[in-house]
Design a protein around this motif. Structure first.
Motif, short mmCIF file in Angstrom:
data_model
loop_
_atom_site.label_atom_id
_atom_site.label_comp_id
_atom_site.label_asym_id
_atom_site.label_seq_id
_atom_site.Cartn_x
_atom_site.Cartn_y
_atom_site.Cartn_z
N UNK A 355 7.85 16.70 -21.43
CA UNK A 355 8.71 15.91 -20.36
C UNK A 355 10.02 16.22 -20.41
N UNK A 356 10.53 16.53 -21.57
CA UNK A 356 11.96 16.97 -21.58
C UNK A 356 12.34 18.28 -20.69
N UNK A 357 11.34 19.04 -20.74
CA UNK A 357 11.80 20.41 -19.85
C UNK A 357 11.76 20.02 -18.62
N UNK A 358 10.89 18.95 -18.12
CA UNK A 358 10.84 18.56 -16.83
C UNK A 358 12.15 17.80 -16.44
N UNK A 359 12.67 17.07 -17.30
CA UNK A 359 13.86 16.38 -17.32
C UNK A 359 14.99 17.22 -17.19
N UNK A 360 15.05 18.13 -17.99
CA UNK A 360 16.24 19.25 -17.84
C UNK A 360 16.05 20.01 -16.32
N UNK A 361 15.01 20.16 -15.87
CA UNK A 361 15.14 20.80 -14.57
C UNK A 361 15.37 19.62 -13.38
N UNK A 362 14.82 18.53 -13.51
CA UNK A 362 14.90 17.57 -12.30
C UNK A 362 15.62 16.36 -12.46
N UNK A 363 16.01 16.15 -13.81
CA UNK A 363 16.56 14.47 -13.97
C UNK A 363 18.16 14.46 -13.05
N UNK A 364 18.81 15.63 -12.57
CA UNK A 364 20.01 15.71 -12.00
C UNK A 364 19.69 15.42 -10.68
N UNK A 365 18.55 15.75 -10.16
CA UNK A 365 18.39 15.88 -8.62
C UNK A 365 17.91 14.23 -8.11
N UNK A 366 18.73 13.73 -7.14
CA UNK A 366 18.43 12.53 -6.53
C UNK A 366 17.36 12.31 -5.86
N UNK A 382 13.98 7.68 -23.81
CA UNK A 382 13.46 6.89 -22.79
C UNK A 382 13.92 5.20 -22.62
N UNK A 383 14.35 4.90 -23.75
CA UNK A 383 15.06 3.57 -23.56
C UNK A 383 16.63 3.79 -23.29
N UNK A 384 17.06 4.59 -23.46
CA UNK A 384 18.56 4.77 -23.10
C UNK A 384 18.83 4.97 -21.50
N UNK A 385 17.59 5.65 -20.99
CA UNK A 385 17.46 5.96 -19.51
C UNK A 385 17.12 4.86 -18.78
N UNK A 386 16.22 3.91 -19.29
CA UNK A 386 16.08 2.71 -18.65
C UNK A 386 17.33 1.53 -18.70
N UNK A 387 17.96 1.80 -19.83
CA UNK A 387 19.10 1.22 -19.99
C UNK A 387 20.13 1.46 -19.46
N UNK A 388 20.05 2.64 -18.54
CA UNK A 388 21.00 3.04 -17.61
C UNK A 388 22.05 4.14 -17.78
N UNK A 390 24.02 7.51 -17.68
CA UNK A 390 24.19 8.31 -16.64
C UNK A 390 24.31 9.77 -17.18
N UNK A 391 24.68 10.00 -18.30
CA UNK A 391 24.46 11.39 -18.89
C UNK A 391 23.91 11.30 -20.24
N UNK A 392 22.97 12.19 -20.47
CA UNK A 392 22.17 12.30 -21.58
C UNK A 392 22.20 13.92 -21.98
N UNK A 393 21.98 14.15 -23.19
CA UNK A 393 21.74 15.61 -23.79
C UNK A 393 20.12 15.71 -23.99
N UNK A 394 19.70 16.86 -23.17
CA UNK A 394 18.36 17.23 -23.57
C UNK A 394 18.13 18.56 -23.74
N UNK A 401 22.36 12.03 -14.69
CA UNK A 401 21.03 11.42 -14.47
C UNK A 401 21.11 10.80 -12.97
N UNK A 402 20.61 11.57 -12.07
CA UNK A 402 20.57 11.13 -10.63
C UNK A 402 19.37 10.54 -10.07
N UNK A 403 18.25 11.06 -10.67
CA UNK A 403 16.88 10.42 -10.34
C UNK A 403 16.58 9.35 -10.20
N UNK A 404 16.02 8.68 -9.36
CA UNK A 404 15.70 7.18 -9.15
C UNK A 404 14.51 6.79 -10.63
N UNK A 405 15.05 5.56 -11.11
CA UNK A 405 14.22 5.29 -12.25
C UNK A 405 13.71 3.84 -12.18
#
Length: 468
Positions: A355-366, A382-388, A390-394, A401-405
């Protein structure tokens, strides 16, 4: 003469992961679970980790179920000298080798990557703490038991397992500890299932106990009803399809992945799934799904009878658009699909795996959507993403983070507050309860509710020792 028995809380006390409790009496030592704390850097955390006992002094382990936060340190336990038996359900014995082998492979890959970084910095390499031989040794220690059958684990200790309804093989642990003229009755809930969860039976009821260790993951709330949950899930999938992107679902390979496949199959047959490709992108989840398919008759009939209605015989045939990606190259190729795919991958809390590799390629795309369908422990990505955040290290790279959550809690395989209360109230004998496997907010809320209805309740603290 009173029974000199004591229990020490060594994990999952005021937190959700790392389940581990040490039972001692008459010079004997038994572990209830031996789980890994999830959410951090596994290699670094294991290098720092020290058991609060000598592994070779442990006479036996009783395992509630196969999830890594309950079983993940068994390999290290064996590597450090444990040679006893590990008692578990038949379902757990079938699943555990798969999970521990996968966990070891992830550890080995992370260690190799860190050692490359250390070499570039002029630092010595870290030696592995365990080997594949230790994983195999764990499986050789397993003593599979059917539910509802008594067995003497050691002299003076009788064990009975009950179906906890959480995942395949999950168990409620019931123990009778006997001394010369005294006996104590201890119950450990393990993880109690959500009765609304598909495929699993409802958790077994326990009639009496002296002391109960009870999980409290969702002690502060109830799950919304399944119909509403399924509508919310369908709406999120529909929004992703209309937005022209893909859906990414982090899910544990054991339990949650199979449940999500079931719900996707249900939506497919109802004509409500617009995506034409569902991908299970996890070799371990694929292997476990095959085990589920072989044991389909063991599951709740009210759920599996739908298979026959739609001409299916198992999960794979229930969802005809399902694709399985075992190879790394197939997984990498998924990131070239721009829209219309639903990709299920581990790990469930996003602290490793594909899932981390998919995030790396897709999390930035809205245009993409991320759907969380399970509990996210404090400290995990996962907890950091649902807590909002907007920038993470993967994988060492900063990602915006621009994808809808979406967070959908109703699929949880854990009992909600009302179900925990009902399970506790059924137990006679006025037992003393200790709440484990929960975060402080959930435990405080549940403890208050339990005390209101007259149940003696304490919240277990890390390293606390109690007399039984």
């Amino acid at each position: 003469m009173p029974l000199d028995a004591r229990l020490t809380f060594l994990g999952a006390a005021r937190q959700v992961t790392g389940s581990c409790y040490l039972l001692q009496w008459n010079g004997k030592n038994v572990l209830l679970d031996c789980g890994m704390v999830q959410g951090g850097d596994q290699v670094t955390d294991l290098q720092k980790f020290r058991f609060q006992f000598r592994p070779k002094d442990i006479d036996a382990v009783v395992l509630s179920h196969a999830h890594i936060d309950h079983s993940g340190l068994l390999t290290l336990l064996v590597a450090r000298g444990f040679q006893g038996k590990i008692f578990c359900s038949e379902g757990t014995a079938g699943l555990l080798p798969i999970l521990l082998k996968d966990a070891f492979q992830l550890y080995s890959k992370d260690l190799e990557w860190q050692n490359k970084q250390r070499a570039r910095q002029g630092k010595p390499a870290q030696e592995p703490l365990m080997s594949l031989k230790d994983v195999i040794a764990v499986t050789e220690c397993l003593e599979p038991l059917p539910y509802q059958q008594d067995i003497d684990v050691l002299e003076g200790l009788t064990l009975r397992l009950h179906d906890a309804g959480h995942i395949l093989g999950s168990a409620i642990v019931e123990l009778w500890i006997k001394g010369h003229k005294a006996m104590r009755h201890l119950v450990f809930s393990g993880d109690l299932g959500n009765p609304a969860t598909v495929l699993m039976h409802d958790p077994a009821q326990i009639d009496s106990a002296d002391v109960v260790l009870m999980e409290s993951t969702y002690g502060d709330r109830d799950h919304q009803c399944l119909d509403n949950t399924l509508e919310e899930f369908a709406a999120a999938l529909d929004a992703a399809y209309k937005g022209g992107g893909n859906v990414f679902i982090p899910a544990f390979a054991l339990g949650r992945s199979q449940e999500i496949l079931y719900y996707l199959g249900l939506l497919y047959h109802q004509g409500r799934l617009q995506q034409r490709m569902v991908v299970l992108d996890s070799p371990m989840a694929i292997e476990i799904t095959q085990i589920y398919d072989k044991l389909i008759k063991e599951f709740d009939h009210k759920d599996t009878q739908l298979f026959a209605r739609y001409g299916a015989k198992d999960l794979k045939s229930f969802l005809p658009i399902l694709h399985l990606t075992k190879d790394v190259e197939e997984s990498m190729a998924l990131n070239r699909i721009n829209q219309g795919a639903i990709i299920i991958a581990g790990s469930g809390m996003c602290n490793g795996g594909r899932i981390l590799h998919h995030f790396k390629h897709n999390l930035w795309n809205n245009v993409n959507h991320l759907i969380f369908v399970g509990f996210q422990a404090k400290g995990t990505l996962g907890r950091r993403l649902i807590d909002g955040e907007t920038r993470v290290k993967i994988l060492g790279q900063p990602i915006v983070v621009r994808a809808a959550i979406h967070t959908i809690g109703g699929f949880s395989a854990h009992a909600g507050q009302s179900q925990l209360l009902a399970w506790a109230q059924h137990i006679g004998g006025q037992p003393q309860f200790y709440l484990v496997h929960g975060e402080p907010q959930a435990q405080d809320a549940l403890a208050a509710k339990m005390r209101e209805i007259g149940i003696k309740t304490e919240i277990a603290q890390m390293a606390q020792q109690i007399l039984l």
